[in-house]
Write a protein that holds these residues in place. Structure first.
Motif, PDB file in Angstrom:
ATOM      1  N   GLY A  34      57.213 -40.740 -74.030  1.00 36.50           N
ATOM      2  CA  GLY A  34      55.793 -41.065 -73.919  1.00 36.50           C
ATOM      3  C   GLY A  34      55.085 -40.176 -72.928  1.00 36.50           C
ATOM      4  N   TRP A  35      53.781 -40.128 -73.077  1.00 37.31           N
ATOM      5  CA  TRP A  35      52.899 -39.491 -72.097  1.00 37.31           C
ATOM      6  C   TRP A  35      51.927 -40.547 -71.579  1.00 37.31           C
ATOM      7  N   PHE A  36      51.735 -40.543 -70.279  1.00 38.72           N
ATOM      8  CA  PHE A  36      50.776 -41.404 -69.615  1.00 38.72           C
ATOM      9  C   PHE A  36      49.900 -40.539 -68.730  1.00 38.72           C
ATOM     10  N   ARG A  37      48.801 -41.086 -68.280  1.00 41.79           N
ATOM     11  CA  ARG A  37      47.941 -40.356 -67.351  1.00 41.79           C
ATOM     12  C   ARG A  37      47.362 -41.307 -66.327  1.00 41.79           C
ATOM     13  N   GLN A  38      46.962 -40.730 -65.207  1.00 41.23           N
ATOM     14  CA  GLN A  38      46.435 -41.558 -64.123  1.00 41.23           C
ATOM     15  C   GLN A  38      45.422 -40.764 -63.312  1.00 41.23           C
ATOM     16  N   THR A  39      44.330 -41.434 -62.960  1.00 38.89           N
ATOM     17  CA  THR A  39      43.350 -40.870 -62.041  1.00 38.89           C
ATOM     18  C   THR A  39      43.384 -41.692 -60.765  1.00 38.89           C
ATOM     19  N   PRO A  40      42.933 -41.131 -59.654  1.00 36.77           N
ATOM     20  CA  PRO A  40      42.991 -41.848 -58.373  1.00 36.77           C
ATOM     21  C   PRO A  40      42.300 -43.207 -58.437  1.00 36.77           C
ATOM     22  N   GLY A  41      42.985 -44.223 -57.964  1.00 37.55           N
ATOM     23  CA  GLY A  41      42.407 -45.553 -57.895  1.00 37.55           C
ATOM     24  C   GLY A  41      42.450 -46.332 -59.182  1.00 37.55           C
ATOM     25  N   THR A  42      43.130 -45.799 -60.185  1.00 39.95           N
ATOM     26  CA  THR A  42      43.202 -46.511 -61.464  1.00 39.95           C
ATOM     27  C   THR A  42      44.662 -46.745 -61.853  1.00 39.95           C
ATOM     28  N   VAL A  92      46.191 -36.810 -63.843  1.00 38.24           N
ATOM     29  CA  VAL A  92      47.574 -36.340 -63.748  1.00 38.24           C
ATOM     30  C   VAL A  92      48.321 -36.927 -64.940  1.00 38.24           C
ATOM     31  N   TYR A  93      48.989 -36.081 -65.672  1.00 40.27           N
ATOM     32  CA  TYR A  93      49.711 -36.506 -66.870  1.00 40.27           C
ATOM     33  C   TYR A  93      51.210 -36.561 -66.567  1.00 40.27           C
ATOM     34  N   TYR A  94      51.811 -37.659 -66.986  1.00 46.37           N
ATOM     35  CA  TYR A  94      53.227 -37.892 -66.752  1.00 46.37           C
ATOM     36  C   TYR A  94      53.954 -38.061 -68.086  1.00 46.37           C
ATOM     37  N   CYS A  95      55.126 -37.461 -68.180  1.00 43.58           N
ATOM     38  CA  CYS A  95      55.982 -37.767 -69.317  1.00 43.58           C
ATOM     39  C   CYS A  95      57.024 -38.791 -68.873  1.00 43.58           C
ATOM     40  N   ALA A  96      57.530 -39.524 -69.838  1.00 45.70           N
ATOM     41  CA  ALA A  96      58.472 -40.587 -69.523  1.00 45.70           C
ATOM     42  C   ALA A  96      59.426 -40.811 -70.686  1.00 45.70           C
ATOM     43  N   ALA A  97      60.605 -41.325 -70.346  1.00 48.77           N
ATOM     44  CA  ALA A  97      61.645 -41.584 -71.340  1.00 48.77           C
ATOM     45  C   ALA A  97      62.012 -43.060 -71.332  1.00 48.77           C
ATOM     46  N   ASP A  98      62.122 -43.607 -72.508  1.00 48.58           N
ATOM     47  CA  ASP A  98      62.382 -45.044 -72.673  1.00 48.58           C
ATOM     48  C   ASP A  98      63.680 -45.231 -73.454  1.00 48.58           C
ATOM     49  N   GLN A  99      64.678 -45.817 -72.799  1.00 43.18           N
ATOM     50  CA  GLN A  99      65.967 -46.006 -73.454  1.00 43.18           C
ATOM     51  C   GLN A  99      66.138 -47.413 -73.999  1.00 43.18           C
ATOM     52  N   GLY A 100      65.126 -48.242 -73.864  1.00 43.67           N
ATOM     53  CA  GLY A 100      65.196 -49.592 -74.362  1.00 43.67           C
ATOM     54  C   GLY A 100      65.605 -50.551 -73.266  1.00 43.67           C
ATOM     55  N   PRO A 101      65.439 -51.838 -73.455  1.00 49.93           N
ATOM     56  CA  PRO A 101      64.901 -52.479 -74.653  1.00 49.93           C
ATOM     57  C   PRO A 101      63.422 -52.156 -74.867  1.00 49.93           C
ATOM     58  N   TYR A 102      62.957 -52.388 -76.049  1.00 48.33           N
ATOM     59  CA  TYR A 102      61.608 -52.059 -76.429  1.00 48.33           C
ATOM     60  C   TYR A 102      60.794 -53.330 -76.627  1.00 48.33           C
ATOM     61  N   TYR A 103      59.611 -53.329 -75.996  1.00 47.91           N
ATOM     62  CA  TYR A 103      58.841 -54.566 -75.948  1.00 47.91           C
ATOM     63  C   TYR A 103      57.714 -54.608 -76.976  1.00 47.91           C
ATOM     64  N   VAL A 104      57.127 -53.461 -77.208  1.00 43.58           N
ATOM     65  CA  VAL A 104      56.041 -53.421 -78.181  1.00 43.58           C
ATOM     66  C   VAL A 104      56.268 -52.245 -79.115  1.00 43.58           C
ATOM     67  N   PHE A 111      55.940 -50.097 -67.880  1.00 44.89           N
ATOM     68  CA  PHE A 111      57.102 -50.689 -67.218  1.00 44.89           C
ATOM     69  C   PHE A 111      58.373 -50.616 -68.060  1.00 44.89           C
ATOM     70  N   GLU A 112      58.240 -50.340 -69.349  1.00 43.49           N
ATOM     71  CA  GLU A 112      59.441 -50.270 -70.170  1.00 43.49           C
ATOM     72  C   GLU A 112      60.093 -48.892 -70.110  1.00 43.49           C
ATOM     73  N   TYR A 113      59.424 -47.924 -69.522  1.00 43.61           N
ATOM     74  CA  TYR A 113      59.993 -46.582 -69.436  1.00 43.61           C
ATOM     75  C   TYR A 113      60.909 -46.482 -68.228  1.00 43.61           C
ATOM     76  N   ASP A 114      62.004 -45.782 -68.426  1.00 45.77           N
ATOM     77  CA  ASP A 114      63.068 -45.758 -67.423  1.00 45.77           C
ATOM     78  C   ASP A 114      63.050 -44.518 -66.547  1.00 45.77           C
ATOM     79  N   TYR A 115      62.563 -43.423 -67.072  1.00 47.90           N
ATOM     80  CA  TYR A 115      62.585 -42.163 -66.337  1.00 47.90           C
ATOM     81  C   TYR A 115      61.206 -41.504 -66.434  1.00 47.90           C
ATOM     82  N   TRP A 116      60.788 -40.886 -65.319  1.00 54.21           N
ATOM     83  CA  TRP A 116      59.468 -40.287 -65.243  1.00 54.21           C
ATOM     84  C   TRP A 116      59.541 -38.876 -64.693  1.00 54.21           C
ATOM     85  N   GLY A 117      58.677 -38.010 -65.231  1.00 55.02           N
ATOM     86  CA  GLY A 117      58.510 -36.688 -64.674  1.00 55.02           C
ATOM     87  C   GLY A 117      57.584 -36.730 -63.470  1.00 55.02           C
TER      88      GLY A 117
END
Length: 126
Positions: A34-42, A92-104, A111-117
């Motif tokens: 997955g890819w996620f992103r975040q801005t300051p304060g959000t 700021v864009y983050y990649c992440a890896a999800d090994q399960g379990p899968y919720y949606v 919170f379901e992702y296990d590893y983050w860049g």
């Protein structure tokens, strides 16, 4: 699993960038990515996800039709092609890896992702 994101930068509105995320130390094809992103304060925001063999992709509504997530399991890399960029894509864009379990089914919960860049900054000027 270690994840290394790259490809961020400064671009004008309407431009394009391609983010890459190289994985090492694990069985890459076993992870939803997955890819996620975040801005300051959000809160960190879901952007896109791709299933193990790339067969299914999911997008946050505001990026649908402009961003494309893909993966190359032979290269242990996931990509995010971002076109028609807007100033509100700045984050700021983050990649992440999800090994399960899968919720949606969209794999959109951080919170379901296990590893983050480490994140890569994308700045879109108007």
């Amino acid at each position: 699993v270690q994840l290394q994101a790259s490809g961020g930068g400064l671009v004008q509105a309407g431009g394009s960038l391609r983010l890459s995320c190289a994985a090492s130390g694990g069985a890459f094809s076993n992870y939803v990515m997955g890819w996620f992103r975040q801005t300051p304060g959000t809160e960190r925001e879901f952007v896109a996800s791709v299933t193990w063999n790339g067969g299914s992709t999911f997008y946050e509504e505001s990026v649908e039709g402009r961003f494309t997530i893909s993966r190359d399991n032979a290269k242990n890399t996931v990509y995010l092609q971002m076109n028609s960029l807007k100033p509100e894509d700045t984050a700021v864009y983050y990649c992440a890896a999800d090994q399960g379990p899968y919720y949606v089914s969209r794999y959109s919960l951080d919170f379901e992702y296990d590893y983050w860049g480490q994140g890569t900054q994308v700045t879109v000027s108007s």
